[in-house]
Motif scaffolding. Structure first.
Motif, PDB file in Angstrom:
ATOM      1  N   THR A 147      -7.043   4.313   5.006  1.00 21.03           N
ATOM      2  CA  THR A 147      -6.504   2.973   4.868  1.00 21.03           C
ATOM      3  C   THR A 147      -7.131   2.294   3.659  1.00 21.03           C
ATOM      4  O   THR A 147      -8.355   2.212   3.561  1.00 21.03           O
ATOM      5  CB  THR A 147      -6.769   2.120   6.118  1.00 21.03           C
ATOM      6  N   THR A 204       0.819  -1.208   0.000  1.00 22.14           N
ATOM      7  CA  THR A 204       0.000   0.000   0.000  1.00 22.14           C
ATOM      8  C   THR A 204       0.852   1.257   0.000  1.00 22.14           C
ATOM      9  O   THR A 204       1.952   1.285   0.557  1.00 22.14           O
ATOM     10  CB  THR A 204      -0.938   0.020   1.208  1.00 22.14           C
ATOM     11  N   TYR A 206       0.294   5.838   0.067  1.00 21.74           N
ATOM     12  CA  TYR A 206      -0.644   6.907   0.356  1.00 21.74           C
ATOM     13  C   TYR A 206      -0.052   8.258   0.023  1.00 21.74           C
ATOM     14  O   TYR A 206       1.149   8.481   0.181  1.00 21.74           O
ATOM     15  CB  TYR A 206      -1.031   6.912   1.834  1.00 21.74           C
ATOM     16  N   SER A 249      -7.593  -1.191   1.367  1.00 19.84           N
ATOM     17  CA  SER A 249      -7.549  -2.638   1.512  1.00 19.84           C
ATOM     18  C   SER A 249      -8.289  -3.274   0.351  1.00 19.84           C
ATOM     19  O   SER A 249      -8.978  -2.589  -0.410  1.00 19.84           O
ATOM     20  CB  SER A 249      -8.156  -3.077   2.850  1.00 19.84           C
TER      21      SER A 249
END
Length: 123
Positions: free
Chosen positions: A69, A58, A60, A71
């Motif tokens: 977050t 991941t 950001y 997922s």
């Protein structure tokens, strides 16, 4: 062909939370990188977050680190964006995007896009 449909947007107060969902259909999902982008009025579409296929790594944007977050649930062909501690500057249309390859942060690298879902955060 890959089809993407976002949901979960809405109007909230600053400090509240929302969870966006993106349902995918078509080509194999698990190997695709899945990204979230947002576009505010008068602004370019900007990177928010991305999750890789297979490994689930991941990334950001600095503006959302510690609050959002990303997922994915490959069994459901769905990617999520949990948004906490929302701020007025998070107000935008949020778009889901997909690409058959490594993670990327530029809109040019994503050939598949959803129609977007509106997120409005009031102060």
């Amino acid at each position: 062909q890959v089809r993407l449909v976002e949901s979960g947007g809405g109007s909230v107060q600053a400090g509240d939370s929302l969870r966006l969902s993106c349902a995918a259909s078509g080509s194999p999902f698990s190997s695709y990188s899945m990204g979230w982008f947002r576009q505010a009025p008068g602004k370019e579409r900007m990177f928010v977050s991305v999750i890789s296929g297979n490994t689930g790594n991941t990334y950001y944007a600095d503006s959302v680190k510690g609050r959002f977050t990303i997922s994915r649930d490959n069994a459901k062909n769905t990617v999520y964006l949990q948004m906490n501690s929302l701020k007025p500057e998070d107000t935008a249309i949020y778009y889901c995007a997909a690409r058959a390859g490594p993670t990327a942060h530029n809109t040019r690298d994503y050939p598949y896009w959803g129609q977007g879902t509106q997120v409005t955060v009031s102060s």
